[in-house]
Design a protein around this motif. Structure first.
Motif, PDB file in Angstrom:
ATOM      1  N   THR A 124       0.840  -1.191   0.000  1.00  0.00           N
ATOM      2  CA  THR A 124       0.000   0.000   0.000  1.00  0.00           C
ATOM      3  C   THR A 124       0.876   1.243   0.000  1.00  0.00           C
ATOM      4  O   THR A 124       1.934   1.267   0.635  1.00  0.00           O
ATOM      5  N   CYS A 125       0.424   2.265  -0.702  1.00  0.00           N
ATOM      6  CA  CYS A 125       1.167   3.521  -0.755  1.00  0.00           C
ATOM      7  C   CYS A 125       0.337   4.679  -0.221  1.00  0.00           C
ATOM      8  O   CYS A 125      -0.881   4.716  -0.406  1.00  0.00           O
ATOM      9  N   MET A 126       1.016   5.600   0.450  1.00  0.00           N
ATOM     10  CA  MET A 126       0.417   6.897   0.742  1.00  0.00           C
ATOM     11  C   MET A 126       0.747   7.781  -0.456  1.00  0.00           C
ATOM     12  O   MET A 126       1.888   7.797  -0.931  1.00  0.00           O
ATOM     13  N   LEU A 127      -0.253   8.493  -0.948  1.00  0.00           N
ATOM     14  CA  LEU A 127      -0.067   9.346  -2.111  1.00  0.00           C
ATOM     15  C   LEU A 127      -0.644  10.720  -1.829  1.00  0.00           C
ATOM     16  O   LEU A 127      -1.353  10.915  -0.833  1.00  0.00           O
ATOM     17  N   ALA A 128      -0.342  11.652  -2.694  1.00  0.00           N
ATOM     18  CA  ALA A 128      -0.840  13.016  -2.507  1.00  0.00           C
ATOM     19  C   ALA A 128      -1.228  13.626  -3.846  1.00  0.00           C
ATOM     20  O   ALA A 128      -0.716  13.232  -4.901  1.00  0.00           O
ATOM     21  N   ALA A 129      -2.126  14.584  -3.775  1.00  0.00           N
ATOM     22  CA  ALA A 129      -2.470  15.356  -4.966  1.00  0.00           C
ATOM     23  C   ALA A 129      -1.229  16.146  -5.384  1.00  0.00           C
ATOM     24  O   ALA A 129      -0.449  16.588  -4.532  1.00  0.00           O
ATOM     25  N   VAL A 130      -1.025  16.322  -6.668  1.00  0.00           N
ATOM     26  CA  VAL A 130       0.191  16.997  -7.143  1.00  0.00           C
ATOM     27  C   VAL A 130       0.260  18.446  -6.667  1.00  0.00           C
ATOM     28  O   VAL A 130       1.351  19.018  -6.544  1.00  0.00           O
ATOM     29  N   SER A 131      -0.890  19.043  -6.372  1.00  0.00           N
ATOM     30  CA  SER A 131      -0.907  20.439  -5.931  1.00  0.00           C
ATOM     31  C   SER A 131      -0.604  20.598  -4.443  1.00  0.00           C
ATOM     32  O   SER A 131      -0.400  21.719  -3.963  1.00  0.00           O
ATOM     33  N   PHE A 132      -0.556  19.486  -3.705  1.00  0.00           N
ATOM     34  CA  PHE A 132      -0.317  19.541  -2.266  1.00  0.00           C
ATOM     35  C   PHE A 132       1.157  19.863  -2.016  1.00  0.00           C
ATOM     36  O   PHE A 132       2.039  19.168  -2.529  1.00  0.00           O
ATOM     37  N   PRO A 133       1.477  20.895  -1.243  1.00  0.00           N
ATOM     38  CA  PRO A 133       2.872  21.336  -1.080  1.00  0.00           C
ATOM     39  C   PRO A 133       3.853  20.279  -0.556  1.00  0.00           C
ATOM     40  O   PRO A 133       4.941  20.131  -1.121  1.00  0.00           O
ATOM     41  N   PRO A 134       3.546  19.525   0.505  1.00  0.00           N
ATOM     42  CA  PRO A 134       4.520  18.540   0.999  1.00  0.00           C
ATOM     43  C   PRO A 134       4.821  17.448  -0.027  1.00  0.00           C
ATOM     44  O   PRO A 134       3.943  17.019  -0.774  1.00  0.00           O
ATOM     45  N   ASN A 135       6.083  16.996  -0.024  1.00  0.00           N
ATOM     46  CA  ASN A 135       6.504  15.951  -0.954  1.00  0.00           C
ATOM     47  C   ASN A 135       6.911  14.654  -0.271  1.00  0.00           C
ATOM     48  O   ASN A 135       7.300  13.699  -0.938  1.00  0.00           O
ATOM     49  N   ASN A 136       6.856  14.637   1.055  1.00  0.00           N
ATOM     50  CA  ASN A 136       7.143  13.413   1.799  1.00  0.00           C
ATOM     51  C   ASN A 136       6.400  13.470   3.128  1.00  0.00           C
ATOM     52  O   ASN A 136       5.753  14.479   3.448  1.00  0.00           O
ATOM     53  N   VAL A 137       6.496  12.412   3.899  1.00  0.00           N
ATOM     54  CA  VAL A 137       5.702  12.314   5.123  1.00  0.00           C
ATOM     55  C   VAL A 137       6.183  13.288   6.196  1.00  0.00           C
ATOM     56  O   VAL A 137       5.378  13.867   6.927  1.00  0.00           O
ATOM     57  N   ARG A 138       7.494  13.480   6.307  1.00  0.00           N
ATOM     58  CA  ARG A 138       8.001  14.447   7.291  1.00  0.00           C
ATOM     59  C   ARG A 138       7.468  15.842   6.987  1.00  0.00           C
ATOM     60  O   ARG A 138       7.048  16.573   7.893  1.00  0.00           O
ATOM     61  N   GLU A 139       7.472  16.206   5.713  1.00  0.00           N
ATOM     62  CA  GLU A 139       6.949  17.521   5.325  1.00  0.00           C
ATOM     63  C   GLU A 139       5.447  17.595   5.583  1.00  0.00           C
ATOM     64  O   GLU A 139       4.922  18.649   5.959  1.00  0.00           O
ATOM     65  N   LEU A 140       4.750  16.474   5.378  1.00  0.00           N
ATOM     66  CA  LEU A 140       3.310  16.430   5.649  1.00  0.00           C
ATOM     67  C   LEU A 140       3.031  16.735   7.115  1.00  0.00           C
ATOM     68  O   LEU A 140       2.133  17.524   7.440  1.00  0.00           O
ATOM     69  N   ILE A 141       3.787  16.126   8.006  1.00  0.00           N
ATOM     70  CA  ILE A 141       3.577  16.335   9.440  1.00  0.00           C
ATOM     71  C   ILE A 141       3.838  17.794   9.817  1.00  0.00           C
ATOM     72  O   ILE A 141       3.058  18.411  10.562  1.00  0.00           O
ATOM     73  N   GLU A 142       4.911  18.365   9.301  1.00  0.00           N
ATOM     74  CA  GLU A 142       5.211  19.769   9.599  1.00  0.00           C
ATOM     75  C   GLU A 142       4.131  20.690   9.036  1.00  0.00           C
ATOM     76  O   GLU A 142       3.727  21.661   9.681  1.00  0.00           O
ATOM     77  N   TYR A 143       3.659  20.373   7.849  1.00  0.00           N
ATOM     78  CA  TYR A 143       2.612  21.185   7.216  1.00  0.00           C
ATOM     79  C   TYR A 143       1.315  21.098   8.021  1.00  0.00           C
ATOM     80  O   TYR A 143       0.628  22.108   8.231  1.00  0.00           O
ATOM     81  N   ALA A 144       0.982  19.886   8.480  1.00  0.00           N
ATOM     82  CA  ALA A 144      -0.242  19.697   9.252  1.00  0.00           C
ATOM     83  C   ALA A 144      -0.167  20.424  10.593  1.00  0.00           C
ATOM     84  O   ALA A 144      -1.169  20.963  11.076  1.00  0.00           O
ATOM     85  N   LYS A 145       1.016  20.456  11.192  1.00  0.00           N
ATOM     86  CA  LYS A 145       1.178  21.175  12.459  1.00  0.00           C
ATOM     87  C   LYS A 145       1.001  22.677  12.262  1.00  0.00           C
ATOM     88  O   LYS A 145       0.466  23.373  13.133  1.00  0.00           O
ATOM     89  N   ALA A 146       1.434  23.160  11.109  1.00  0.00           N
ATOM     90  CA  ALA A 146       1.306  24.589  10.811  1.00  0.00           C
ATOM     91  C   ALA A 146      -0.104  24.951  10.350  1.00  0.00           C
ATOM     92  O   ALA A 146      -0.490  26.129  10.377  1.00  0.00           O
TER      93      ALA A 146
END
Length: 324
Positions: free
Chosen positions: A127-149
């Motif tokens: 299974t993969c985690m994926l994202a919309a191409v327009s979503f700024p984060p490009n990896n999971v660490r960036e996702l967590i930081e973005y979600a915190k902000a």
């Protein structure tokens, strides 16, 4: 009775048990082997079992009949299989969640893992985690930081409440203290389609389904849900690489037998299915449908599924779900 006499009697009893088990294995099967499948007719998993069933007919000397009983999260088929005589002539073919997560979500457990004996994990499902191409984060660490902000402004799509995607993401949210909204979808690829359309930023789907969309530039990979990179997807970072504290509820396509089937019969089943899975045309089909071969040993399968069951129970509590 003397100690020598007792010892002799015990040896005689043990020999009798061994002969009985050996005779059971030699006599099996004496009629068609019924495989109760919880996968819908025409599905990739159904196609795999039908091909494997054809391969098993010759070495077993009996036909293998596929009895499709899909529905109720696999419980319908599991309830049918558990009522069968424990003689090796009825098997359960199901996704691992049927006995790993579903029992935590129902009040009256009609079936549990203890009611079955493991035969083999035929295939894994990456299974993969994926994202919309327009979503700024490009990896999971960036996702967590973005979600915190941006608390409460990020959402993820799963394959339904209580599904593996949902449970694993809720554990990640708790560990990293992020507020990400859960959006449950009915199907395993509905979230993928939503992300491709740009209507949800994060989703989960089988990696084999994500690849075409990623190649077309409609979505981007965030992680494969494994502790280490998958050989089938070496260019996708593993969740465990990005989050060392990641906990995985292993997924797979399993075959079980009702508890009480003689050990020699279980071993024979495991060996013959394993041989069938290794045949070129079966391997080709598994590659085509994105089901990597597993063939986990009997003892290893039992240990792994018990760990998965315990982890799923903890995840259900973290997600705040109640048995219904």
């Amino acid at each position: 009775m003397t100690m020598k006499k007792i010892h002799a009697n015990l040896l005689t009893f043990a020999a009798g048990v061994a002969l009985s088990c050996g005779a059971a294995a030699q006599a099996w099967p004496v009629k068609p082997v019924r495989v109760v499948s919880t996968f819908g007719s025409g599905s990739p998993a159904d196609a795999l079992m039908r091909l494997v069933g054809q391969k098993l007919g010759e070495p077993l000397g009996q036909p293998v009949v596929i009895d499709v009983q899909a529905g109720a999260g696999g419980l319908l088929g599991a309830q049918t299989a558990v009522r069968a005589a424990p003689d090796g002539h009825t098997l359960l073919y199901t996704i691992s969640t049927t006995l790993v997560t579903t029992p935590h979500l129902v009040k009256n457990r009609a079936v549990e893992m203890k009611d079955f004996a493991p035969v083999i994990t035929m295939a894994r499902a990456f299974t993969c985690m994926l994202a919309a191409v327009s979503f700024p984060p490009n990896n999971v660490r960036e996702l967590i930081e973005y979600a915190k902000a941006n608390p409460g402004k990020v959402a993820y799509g799963s394959n339904g409440i209580g599904g593996t995607y949902h449970l694993e993401m809720e554990m990640i949210k708790q560990k990293h203290r992020v507020d990400i909204t859960h959006v449950p979808y009915k199907g395993g690829t509905d979230g993928l389609q939503a992300a491709a359309a740009g209507t949800i930023p994060i989703a989960f789907a089988p990696c084999s389904s994500v690849v075409p969309q990623a190649r077309a530039g409609k979505v981007k990979f965030m992680a494969v849900l494994e502790h280490k990179r998958a050989a089938d997807y070496p260019d996708i970072a593993a969740m465990g690489e990005q989050l060392p504290d990641y906990e995985k509820i292993s997924g797979g396509v399993d075959i079980w037998a009702p508890a009480g089937v003689p050990a020699p019969v279980l071993r024979r089943l495991h060996e013959e299915i394993d041989k069938a899975l290794g045949q070129p045309d079966v391997q080709a089909l598994m590659k085509k449908i994105g089901f990597p071969y597993d063939g986990t040993a009997l003892d290893d399968m039992a240990v792994q599924r018990r760990k998965d069951f315990e982890l799923a129970g903890r995840a259900v509590k973290i997600a705040g779900l109640k048995a219904e």
